[in-house]
Design a protein around this motif. Structure first.
Motif, PDB file in Angstrom:
ATOM      1  N   LEU A 172      33.060  44.420  52.526  1.00 44.18           N
ATOM      2  CA  LEU A 172      31.967  44.286  52.536  1.00 44.18           C
ATOM      3  C   LEU A 172      30.973  44.662  52.447  1.00 44.18           C
ATOM      4  O   LEU A 172      30.649  45.677  51.429  1.00 44.18           O
ATOM      5  N   SER A 173      29.575  43.504  51.919  1.00 37.38           N
ATOM      6  CA  SER A 173      28.493  44.011  51.311  1.00 37.38           C
ATOM      7  C   SER A 173      26.746  43.472  52.060  1.00 37.38           C
ATOM      8  O   SER A 173      27.324  42.152  52.928  1.00 37.38           O
ATOM      9  N   LEU A 174      25.805  44.000  52.075  1.00 36.18           N
ATOM     10  CA  LEU A 174      24.867  43.543  52.830  1.00 36.18           C
ATOM     11  C   LEU A 174      23.560  43.524  51.762  1.00 36.18           C
ATOM     12  O   LEU A 174      23.858  44.296  50.825  1.00 36.18           O
ATOM     13  N   VAL A 175      23.395  42.400  51.419  1.00 36.63           N
ATOM     14  CA  VAL A 175      22.848  41.747  50.720  1.00 36.63           C
ATOM     15  C   VAL A 175      20.831  41.402  51.890  1.00 36.63           C
ATOM     16  O   VAL A 175      20.928  40.822  52.681  1.00 36.63           O
ATOM     17  N   VAL A 176      20.351  43.077  50.760  1.00 36.08           N
ATOM     18  CA  VAL A 176      18.804  42.276  51.570  1.00 36.08           C
ATOM     19  C   VAL A 176      17.821  41.824  50.783  1.00 36.08           C
ATOM     20  O   VAL A 176      17.279  42.539  49.775  1.00 36.08           O
ATOM     21  N   GLY A 177      16.897  41.149  51.637  1.00 37.16           N
ATOM     22  CA  GLY A 177      16.627  40.928  50.547  1.00 37.16           C
ATOM     23  C   GLY A 177      14.829  40.753  50.321  1.00 37.16           C
ATOM     24  O   GLY A 177      14.693  40.202  51.610  1.00 37.16           O
ATOM     25  N   HIS A 178      14.179  40.713  49.122  1.00 38.38           N
ATOM     26  CA  HIS A 178      12.241  40.841  49.896  1.00 38.38           C
ATOM     27  C   HIS A 178      11.544  40.049  49.260  1.00 38.38           C
ATOM     28  O   HIS A 178      10.559  39.429  50.477  1.00 38.38           O
ATOM     29  N   ILE A 195      20.471  30.803  50.861  1.00 37.66           N
ATOM     30  CA  ILE A 195      20.603  31.475  52.215  1.00 37.66           C
ATOM     31  C   ILE A 195      19.355  32.424  52.104  1.00 37.66           C
ATOM     32  O   ILE A 195      19.185  33.010  53.777  1.00 37.66           O
ATOM     33  N   GLU A 196      18.521  32.545  51.370  1.00 42.70           N
ATOM     34  CA  GLU A 196      17.248  33.716  51.477  1.00 42.70           C
ATOM     35  C   GLU A 196      15.742  32.499  51.749  1.00 42.70           C
ATOM     36  O   GLU A 196      14.745  33.807  52.199  1.00 42.70           O
ATOM     37  N   GLU A 197      16.025  31.232  52.080  1.00 40.78           N
ATOM     38  CA  GLU A 197      14.775  30.448  52.698  1.00 40.78           C
ATOM     39  C   GLU A 197      15.002  30.486  53.762  1.00 40.78           C
ATOM     40  O   GLU A 197      16.065  29.642  54.530  1.00 40.78           O
ATOM     41  N   ASP A 198      13.148  30.214  54.562  1.00 34.47           N
ATOM     42  CA  ASP A 198      14.069  30.416  56.146  1.00 34.47           C
ATOM     43  C   ASP A 198      13.665  29.075  56.758  1.00 34.47           C
ATOM     44  O   ASP A 198      14.528  28.777  57.889  1.00 34.47           O
ATOM     45  N   GLY A 211       9.572  39.657  56.611  1.00 32.78           N
ATOM     46  CA  GLY A 211       9.661  38.784  54.921  1.00 32.78           C
ATOM     47  C   GLY A 211      10.978  39.213  54.606  1.00 32.78           C
ATOM     48  O   GLY A 211      11.519  38.493  53.534  1.00 32.78           O
ATOM     49  N   LEU A 212      11.565  40.598  55.341  1.00 25.85           N
ATOM     50  CA  LEU A 212      13.486  40.671  54.382  1.00 25.85           C
ATOM     51  C   LEU A 212      14.279  39.625  55.100  1.00 25.85           C
ATOM     52  O   LEU A 212      13.577  39.450  56.421  1.00 25.85           O
ATOM     53  N   THR A 213      15.005  39.587  54.334  1.00 24.51           N
ATOM     54  CA  THR A 213      16.615  38.684  54.727  1.00 24.51           C
ATOM     55  C   THR A 213      17.164  39.159  54.262  1.00 24.51           C
ATOM     56  O   THR A 213      17.663  40.236  53.833  1.00 24.51           O
ATOM     57  N   ALA A 214      18.937  39.028  55.723  1.00 24.30           N
ATOM     58  CA  ALA A 214      19.196  39.907  55.276  1.00 24.30           C
ATOM     59  C   ALA A 214      21.083  39.080  55.093  1.00 24.30           C
ATOM     60  O   ALA A 214      21.308  38.325  56.093  1.00 24.30           O
TER      61      ALA A 214
END
Length: 350
Positions: A172-178, A195-198, A211-214
């Motif tokens: 598994l990977s968890l991607v956290v975006g700024h 996938i990181e757009e609101d 403001g962070l995405t996961a």
């Protein structure tokens, strides 16, 4: 799990079928603060001069494994800092990285137990492969790693692909975006989903998470051990130009299998089915399995000239005949037509 108004079973079903799952980072206690602090410290690290002692002390080796540990830079594309032990982590990031790693490791442990349950397997079947990776090691590394990225945004008017389509190698990977940039491939429509757009995320997820995405991604090792019940998520990174932000930052925790014997019969169930004779392992080291996956792909995070050399080696090693991949050193196997991996098999340049 962390998708509002969705049960754990529904979330795992979506992850299994699509290979990705958007999450609200705020639903995990302490994660927003931990990753916010780590983003700040990693940004400060990336801003240091290239000849600074902090960077040169953790400089990565050159070649295909450059992104496996240490600091590396691909001009015009991205800078990468990969950490696998606290002893090889820049001192200014150690506290923040350890906190983020340990929180994420505990979260991943819970997810993988849920995965086992969804496959009608024993709850602890993944434990030998996961438990040694949950907390940040001091010196003795495990295959699990945490990567911090600083992607260069394009100077022109058009978005650029900073990481070609691929699948991750591990469990598994968890991607956290700024900021937005990660895209996942929707298997039903074969279209890329930002996938990181609101407007794609669970309602209010980004706002509640500072403001962070996961995004949770399943990898090729999990796809193998589940006999395809969990698809490995196909994804890429595409950065849009910005007048105010020259870079996009992201942090990826990649849970890879710890070194342990693998008994494929333990992963068989009424849902998973039985492994074919050529797939079976009876005490074989997980390292052998992982290297088998790795060696059949090229590294999307290596320097362009290294990637091209790996592509050429794969072209020479494999020949496609009637939809099957025929190797000069092994038996035919099916071509995975839908994509690649963190180490990518076929040429997928746009």
């Amino acid at each position: 799990m962390a998708v509002p108004e969705v049960s754990d079973d529904q979330a795992l079903h979506f992850l299994a079928s699509e290979g990705y799952l958007p999450l609200a980072l705020s639903d995990q206690v302490g994660m927003v603060k931990a990753y916010s602090n780590l983003f700040l410290k990693s940004s400060q690290f990336f801003n240091l001069p290239e000849d600074s002692l902090q960077k040169t002390a953790v400089e990565a080796i050159s070649g295909p494994a450059a992104s496996e540990e240490g600091y590396s830079k691909i001009p015009g594309e991205k800078s990468i800092l990969t950490v696998r032990t606290s002893s090889r982590c820049p001192e200014t990031l150690q506290e923040q990285l350890k906190t983020a790693w340990n929180l994420t490791g505990k979260f991943m442990e819970g997810v993988i137990e849920g995965v086992a349950g969804s496959l009608d397997l024993q709850p602890d079947v993944f434990s030998p492969l996961v438990s040694p990776c949950i907390t940040l090691p001091e010196a003795k590394r495990t295959p699990t790693l945490l990567r911090m990225f600083r992607y260069d945004r394009p100077r022109g008017a058009e978005p650029t692909v900073n990481a070609e389509r691929h699948k991750d190698l591990g469990l598994l990977s968890l991607v956290v975006g700024h900021s937005p940039g990660l895209q996942v491939l929707d298997t039903a429509s074969s279209r890329w989903v930002p996938i990181e757009e609101d407007y794609v995320l669970p309602a209010g997820a980004s706002t509640r998470s500072g403001g962070l995405t996961a995004t949770l991604l399943s990898g090729e090792t999990l796809a193998f051990l589940s006999r395809g019940q969990y698809k490995a998520g196909i994804h890429r990174v595409m950065c849009a130009p910005s007048e105010n932000e020259p870079y996009r930052f992201s942090i990826v925790f990649t849970l890879r299998p710890a070194v342990a014997p693998v008994y494929t019969r333990q992963f068989e169930s009424s849902i998973v089915g039985s492994f074919a004779p050529e797939e079976q392992a009876d005490g074989e080291s997980s390292t052998v399995l992982f290297e088998r996956i790795r060696k059949s792909h090229w590294n999307v995070n290596a320097a362009p000239e290294v990637r091209e050399k790996q592509r050429e080696e794969q072209r020479k090693k494999y020949e496609v005949v009637e939809g099957r991949m025929v190797s000069d050193v092994g038996a035919p196997r099916e071509v995975q037509k839908s994509g690649c991996s963190n180490y990518v098999l076929k040429d997928t340049r746009e």
